[in-house]
Design a protein around this motif. Structure first.
Motif, PDB file in Angstrom:
ATOM      1  N   GLU A  24      -2.059  84.611  29.598  1.00 54.44           N
ATOM      2  CA  GLU A  24      -1.477  83.417  29.832  1.00 54.44           C
ATOM      3  C   GLU A  24      -0.288  83.486  28.807  1.00 54.44           C
ATOM      4  O   GLU A  24       0.632  82.394  28.994  1.00 54.44           O
ATOM      5  CB  GLU A  24      -2.418  82.500  29.109  1.00 54.44           C
ATOM      6  CG  GLU A  24      -3.641  82.344  29.918  1.00 54.44           C
ATOM      7  CD  GLU A  24      -4.520  81.052  29.303  1.00 54.44           C
ATOM      8  OE1 GLU A  24      -4.234  79.791  29.447  1.00 54.44           O
ATOM      9  OE2 GLU A  24      -5.737  81.677  28.782  1.00 54.44           O
ATOM     10  N   LEU A  25       0.104  84.542  28.279  1.00 52.90           N
ATOM     11  CA  LEU A  25       1.439  84.506  27.357  1.00 52.90           C
ATOM     12  C   LEU A  25       2.327  85.398  28.053  1.00 52.90           C
ATOM     13  O   LEU A  25       3.356  85.636  27.636  1.00 52.90           O
ATOM     14  CB  LEU A  25       1.065  84.964  25.942  1.00 52.90           C
ATOM     15  CG  LEU A  25       0.058  84.242  24.975  1.00 52.90           C
ATOM     16  CD1 LEU A  25       0.208  84.681  23.629  1.00 52.90           C
ATOM     17  CD2 LEU A  25       0.597  82.623  25.057  1.00 52.90           C
ATOM     18  N   LYS A  26       2.195  85.715  29.332  1.00 52.18           N
ATOM     19  CA  LYS A  26       3.090  86.828  30.090  1.00 52.18           C
ATOM     20  C   LYS A  26       4.607  86.319  30.262  1.00 52.18           C
ATOM     21  O   LYS A  26       5.515  87.084  30.218  1.00 52.18           O
ATOM     22  CB  LYS A  26       2.354  87.154  31.089  1.00 52.18           C
ATOM     23  CG  LYS A  26       2.191  86.227  32.313  1.00 52.18           C
ATOM     24  CD  LYS A  26       1.684  86.832  33.596  1.00 52.18           C
ATOM     25  CE  LYS A  26       1.185  85.551  34.577  1.00 52.18           C
ATOM     26  NZ  LYS A  26       2.486  84.868  35.055  1.00 52.18           N
ATOM     27  N   ASP A  27       4.604  84.945  30.350  1.00 51.60           N
ATOM     28  CA  ASP A  27       5.952  84.364  30.385  1.00 51.60           C
ATOM     29  C   ASP A  27       6.614  83.929  29.317  1.00 51.60           C
ATOM     30  O   ASP A  27       7.868  83.408  29.210  1.00 51.60           O
ATOM     31  CB  ASP A  27       5.959  82.918  31.453  1.00 51.60           C
ATOM     32  CG  ASP A  27       5.203  83.468  32.801  1.00 51.60           C
ATOM     33  OD1 ASP A  27       5.781  84.595  33.335  1.00 51.60           O
ATOM     34  OD2 ASP A  27       4.741  82.835  33.313  1.00 51.60           O
ATOM     35  N   ASP A  28       6.104  84.206  28.029  1.00 55.19           N
ATOM     36  CA  ASP A  28       6.628  83.862  26.555  1.00 55.19           C
ATOM     37  C   ASP A  28       7.375  85.043  26.115  1.00 55.19           C
ATOM     38  O   ASP A  28       7.383  86.108  26.274  1.00 55.19           O
ATOM     39  CB  ASP A  28       5.572  83.304  25.762  1.00 55.19           C
ATOM     40  CG  ASP A  28       4.898  81.987  25.865  1.00 55.19           C
ATOM     41  OD1 ASP A  28       5.526  81.053  25.600  1.00 55.19           O
ATOM     42  OD2 ASP A  28       4.029  82.089  26.761  1.00 55.19           O
ATOM     43  N   LYS A  85       3.988  73.070  18.720  1.00 52.89           N
ATOM     44  CA  LYS A  85       4.021  72.238  20.131  1.00 52.89           C
ATOM     45  C   LYS A  85       3.891  73.130  21.404  1.00 52.89           C
ATOM     46  O   LYS A  85       4.052  72.652  22.712  1.00 52.89           O
ATOM     47  CB  LYS A  85       5.518  71.713  19.838  1.00 52.89           C
ATOM     48  CG  LYS A  85       5.563  70.771  18.867  1.00 52.89           C
ATOM     49  CD  LYS A  85       6.836  69.940  18.989  1.00 52.89           C
ATOM     50  CE  LYS A  85       6.875  68.951  17.863  1.00 52.89           C
ATOM     51  NZ  LYS A  85       8.363  68.048  17.991  1.00 52.89           N
ATOM     52  N   HIS A  86       3.607  74.416  21.254  1.00 49.26           N
ATOM     53  CA  HIS A  86       3.181  75.228  22.422  1.00 49.26           C
ATOM     54  C   HIS A  86       2.049  74.725  23.450  1.00 49.26           C
ATOM     55  O   HIS A  86       1.184  74.092  22.924  1.00 49.26           O
ATOM     56  CB  HIS A  86       2.718  76.654  22.032  1.00 49.26           C
ATOM     57  CG  HIS A  86       2.694  77.601  23.129  1.00 49.26           C
ATOM     58  ND1 HIS A  86       1.797  77.796  24.235  1.00 49.26           N
ATOM     59  CD2 HIS A  86       3.816  78.803  23.430  1.00 49.26           C
ATOM     60  CE1 HIS A  86       2.235  78.792  24.985  1.00 49.26           C
ATOM     61  NE2 HIS A  86       3.186  79.299  24.405  1.00 49.26           N
ATOM     62  N   ALA A  87       2.252  74.823  24.821  1.00 48.26           N
ATOM     63  CA  ALA A  87       1.254  74.324  25.671  1.00 48.26           C
ATOM     64  C   ALA A  87      -0.248  74.860  25.400  1.00 48.26           C
ATOM     65  O   ALA A  87      -1.104  73.863  25.680  1.00 48.26           O
ATOM     66  CB  ALA A  87       1.866  74.396  26.966  1.00 48.26           C
ATOM     67  N   LEU A  88      -0.434  75.953  24.880  1.00 48.34           N
ATOM     68  CA  LEU A  88      -1.632  76.317  24.515  1.00 48.34           C
ATOM     69  C   LEU A  88      -2.077  76.303  23.081  1.00 48.34           C
ATOM     70  O   LEU A  88      -3.300  76.778  22.811  1.00 48.34           O
ATOM     71  CB  LEU A  88      -1.475  77.820  25.010  1.00 48.34           C
ATOM     72  CG  LEU A  88      -1.177  78.158  26.485  1.00 48.34           C
ATOM     73  CD1 LEU A  88      -1.319  79.953  26.449  1.00 48.34           C
ATOM     74  CD2 LEU A  88      -2.236  77.686  27.408  1.00 48.34           C
ATOM     75  N   ALA A  89      -1.381  75.629  22.423  1.00 49.33           N
ATOM     76  CA  ALA A  89      -1.755  75.638  21.046  1.00 49.33           C
ATOM     77  C   ALA A  89      -3.090  74.961  20.658  1.00 49.33           C
ATOM     78  O   ALA A  89      -3.553  75.156  19.552  1.00 49.33           O
ATOM     79  CB  ALA A  89      -0.604  74.790  20.120  1.00 49.33           C
ATOM     80  N   ASP A  90      -3.282  73.907  21.410  1.00 50.10           N
ATOM     81  CA  ASP A  90      -4.734  73.386  21.108  1.00 50.10           C
ATOM     82  C   ASP A  90      -6.010  73.879  21.540  1.00 50.10           C
ATOM     83  O   ASP A  90      -7.101  73.515  21.299  1.00 50.10           O
ATOM     84  CB  ASP A  90      -4.520  71.752  21.635  1.00 50.10           C
ATOM     85  CG  ASP A  90      -3.272  70.985  20.962  1.00 50.10           C
ATOM     86  OD1 ASP A  90      -3.323  71.217  19.702  1.00 50.10           O
ATOM     87  OD2 ASP A  90      -2.979  70.071  21.588  1.00 50.10           O
TER      88      ASP A  90
END
Length: 300
Positions: free
Chosen positions: A186-190, A173-178
């Motif tokens: 883009e994953l710097k805040d994860d 369900k991650h915002a970038l999963a699709d």
């Protein structure tokens, strides 16, 4: 000095008792005592002293045992090498590899090899990068798959078998999963789910994040790819994993997304000791692997 005397000496030294040694050797006690006595006469020293009902090594006996065990060990290796030389289709291959390669690659290549050489046995040893190098140098394994390939190590030599891409592994369900691909930045805040210190994938992921302009925030650490993927699937963070670690599907699903920039890869190599020839059966396996991965690369 006879070889039989040396075998009898080592057995008595280990059992600390002539009768017990004789029983294990399946010879008469008098024969063992006679051979030990003849050995002591030839050396001109006492190798044992009586202590109660047992025998104890003298200082000279301790020194002699240490050297003779090396000699007999080398002799056993020589006999094994001759047997393998006469018939390279039998024998045992001692193979080391990291956990991440045990999911798919190791079963695949071993299964393929044993179709051609069904009587060859394998002894496997999993380990982290430093322990695989150490076990190989110490002679506890014959060959090791390793990642990344050690470019500068005087004790080992080998070949790079393949270079494998690492993917972003995200909760479903991650915002970038699709997305088909992303920039690593883009994953710097994860929060990242990382391998703990000592695992070779950790510095690869860490350096990739640094190249992308950020230091990863570590939420959880693990030791196995299934654990890393499971934590990601449960929404505990994101990670980077090699493609071959993502083939097995579990009850919790993750999204696999290609990273456009920076390119994140790992080398997988096959190494052996630089100062020693491989046993013939291991040499046959080594050649099989080089041929196998050469064909794999050409088919890509």
């Amino acid at each position: 000095m006879e070889l039989r005397q040396l075998y009898y000496f080592v057995k008595v030294a280990k059992k600390e008792h002539v009768t017990q040694a004789a029983e294990e050797l399946r010879v008469a006690q008098s024969a063992v005592s006679r051979q030990i006595h003849q050995l002591e006469e030839e050396l001109g020293v006492s190798l044992f002293i009586q202590k109660g009902r047992n025998l104890q090594l003298t200082p000279a006996g301790q020194l002699f045992l240490k050297r003779i065990e090396v000699v007999l060990g080398d002799l056993e290796k020589a006999v094994l090498e001759i047997n393998e030389f006469m018939n390279p289709e039998v024998g045992e291959i001692r193979l080391g590899f990291p956990h991440s390669l045990g999911i798919q690659l190791i079963p695949q290549v071993v299964s393929g090899f044993r179709k051609q050489y069904p009587h060859v046995r394998f002894k496997f040893k999993q380990g982290m990068y430093p322990s695989l190098i150490r076990d190989l140098v110490k002679g506890e394994i014959d060959l090791a798959f390793i990642s990344p390939f050690p470019e500068h190590n005087e004790h080992v030599v080998g070949e790079v078998l393949l270079t494998e891409e690492l993917y972003a592994v995200l909760p479903a369900k991650h915002a970038l999963a699709d997305k088909k691909s992303i920039m690593l930045s883009e994953l710097k805040d994860d929060e990242f789910v990382m391998f703990r210190e000592g695992y070779s994938l950790r510095p690869i992921v860490w350096e990739a994040c640094k190249k992308a302009g950020f230091t990863p925030s570590i939420g959880f650490e693990g030791e196995e790819t299934e654990t890393i993927r499971g934590l990601v699937a449960a929404g505990m963070g994101v990670s980077l994993l090699p493609e071959m670690a993502l083939h097995q599907a579990g009850p919790l699903q993750t999204a696999k997304v290609r990273i456009e920039s920076p390119s994140v890869t790992r080398t997988i190599g096959l190494i052996r000791r630089s100062n020693q020839k491989l046993p013939l059966v291991a040499k046959v396996f080594y050649k099989y692997l080089l041929d196998h991965f050469s064909k794999e690369c050409k088919s890509l």
